[in-house]
Design a protein around this motif. Structure first.
Motif, short mmCIF file in Angstrom:
data_model
loop_
_atom_site.label_atom_id
_atom_site.label_comp_id
_atom_site.label_asym_id
_atom_site.label_seq_id
_atom_site.Cartn_x
_atom_site.Cartn_y
_atom_site.Cartn_z
N PRO A 69 0.81 -1.23 0.00
CA PRO A 69 0.00 0.00 0.00
C PRO A 69 0.84 1.27 0.00
O PRO A 69 1.98 1.29 0.50
CB PRO A 69 -0.82 -0.12 1.29
N GLN A 70 0.27 2.33 -0.55
CA GLN A 70 0.97 3.60 -0.70
C GLN A 70 1.51 4.13 0.62
O GLN A 70 2.59 4.73 0.67
CB GLN A 70 0.04 4.63 -1.35
N GLU A 71 0.78 3.91 1.72
CA GLU A 71 1.22 4.46 3.00
C GLU A 71 2.51 3.84 3.51
O GLU A 71 3.20 4.43 4.35
CB GLU A 71 0.12 4.33 4.05
N VAL A 72 2.87 2.65 3.02
CA VAL A 72 4.13 2.04 3.44
C VAL A 72 5.09 1.85 2.27
O VAL A 72 6.22 1.37 2.45
CB VAL A 72 3.90 0.68 4.15
N CYS A 73 4.65 2.20 1.07
CA CYS A 73 5.48 2.07 -0.13
C CYS A 73 5.10 3.21 -1.08
O CYS A 73 4.32 3.03 -2.01
CB CYS A 73 5.25 0.71 -0.79
N ALA A 74 5.64 4.39 -0.80
CA ALA A 74 5.27 5.59 -1.57
C ALA A 74 5.87 5.51 -2.97
O ALA A 74 7.08 5.47 -3.15
CB ALA A 74 5.76 6.84 -0.85
N ARG B 90 3.21 2.85 -10.05
CA ARG B 90 2.31 1.91 -9.39
C ARG B 90 1.34 1.29 -10.40
O ARG B 90 1.09 0.08 -10.38
CB ARG B 90 1.54 2.62 -8.26
N PRO C 120 7.96 1.50 7.05
CA PRO C 120 7.69 1.59 5.61
C PRO C 120 8.98 1.42 4.80
O PRO C 120 10.08 1.55 5.33
CB PRO C 120 7.13 3.00 5.46
N CYS D 71 11.86 2.52 2.33
CA CYS D 71 12.53 3.78 2.01
C CYS D 71 13.13 3.63 0.63
O CYS D 71 14.09 2.89 0.44
CB CYS D 71 13.61 4.10 3.05
#
Length: 256
Positions: A209-214, A220, A253, A255
């Protein structure tokens, strides 16, 4: 997990482990290498890949990321080279079994995920094929560049989806059998390198998910490209394993 990136000059002057990684995307080879060093508790200096840097190319041996350099030893970029280096530098916890049969099983499964014509290779060709055909996947310019590196041809592109699904099915069957035997891991009763590779390479099919894998929205969308054959092979047992891995063994998350 937070990563501070060093310049090429800083990394060249440093000692210990230095690793060139792809920035901005969850490249599975880079994320797997990060995961291995994390599990081994090996400190390292990060350098972000820059394709237009002659100094970086000279230092990293003109190799694709990830590239790991330890002290004055030659650069290492293959998944197996990096794993074996980490095993030497930090034998505990071991990510390769001590017994010959277990070790061979781990390396064979790891090759099916990371190696030539493995899961990562085939999925990339699938995204190249989709991009060149205007069906999603990689942007056409990116697809053309990556296609050259991965030996794209119309025939290889057409076969890539079937190969990806075949490998996903093999991994799901392996996990299902392990569950029946009372294990949550791919080989034996504990963590091995295969578990790290399997968890990180699923980013090419369903990123975290975006919140842990920006990630950039375009990247995406490319990674999430779906079609019926691959979709049918995405067994939830694979993602339950990934969830367990990030909950118990790998940092969040990400980095990038």
């Amino acid at each position: 997990m937070h990563i501070s990136y060093a310049s090429v000059d800083e990394a060249t002057a440093a000692r210990g482990l230095r690793m060139v990684v792809v920035g901005g995307i969850p490249s599975p080879w880079s994320e797997a290498a990060k995961g291995i060093l994390h599990v081994k508790r090996l400190p390292w200096t990060a350098v972000r890949l820059a394709y237009d840097s002659p100094a970086l190319k000279a230092w990293a041996g003109q190799r694709s990321a990830p590239v790991v350099v330890h002290n004055d030893e030659p650069p290492r970029s293959g998944w197996e080279e990096i794993l074996l280096l980490a095993e030497r530098l930090a034998p505990t916890p071991a990510l390769l079994p001590a017994d010959a049969d277990g070790r061979a099983r781990v390396l064979a499964l790891a090759h099916e995920i990371c190696g030539e014509h493995g899961l990562g290779w085939s999925r990339r060709l699938q995204l190249v094929e989709a991009g060149l055909r205007g069906r999603g996947g990689f942007d056409p310019a990116v697809a053309a560049y990556i296609g050259k590196k991965y030996g794209y041809s119309p025939e290889a592109g057409e076969a890539a989806g079937r190969r990806t699904a075949q490998l996903l099915g093999k991994l799901a069957a392996r996990l299902t059998a392990q569950h029946a035997a009372g294990s949550r891991y791919y080989v034996g009763d504990g963590l091995t390198a295969v578990d790290i590779y399997a968890a990180t390479f699923l980013a090419l099919l369903r990123p975290l998910p975006q919140e842990v894998c920006a990630m950039e929205a375009e990247t995406r969308a490319a990674f999430e490209y779906r079609e019926d054959v691959t979709d049918a092979a995405l067994d939830e047992v694979l993602f339950a394993h990934r969830e367990m891995m990030y909950r118990q063994h790998l940092p969040l998350p990400l980095c990038l």
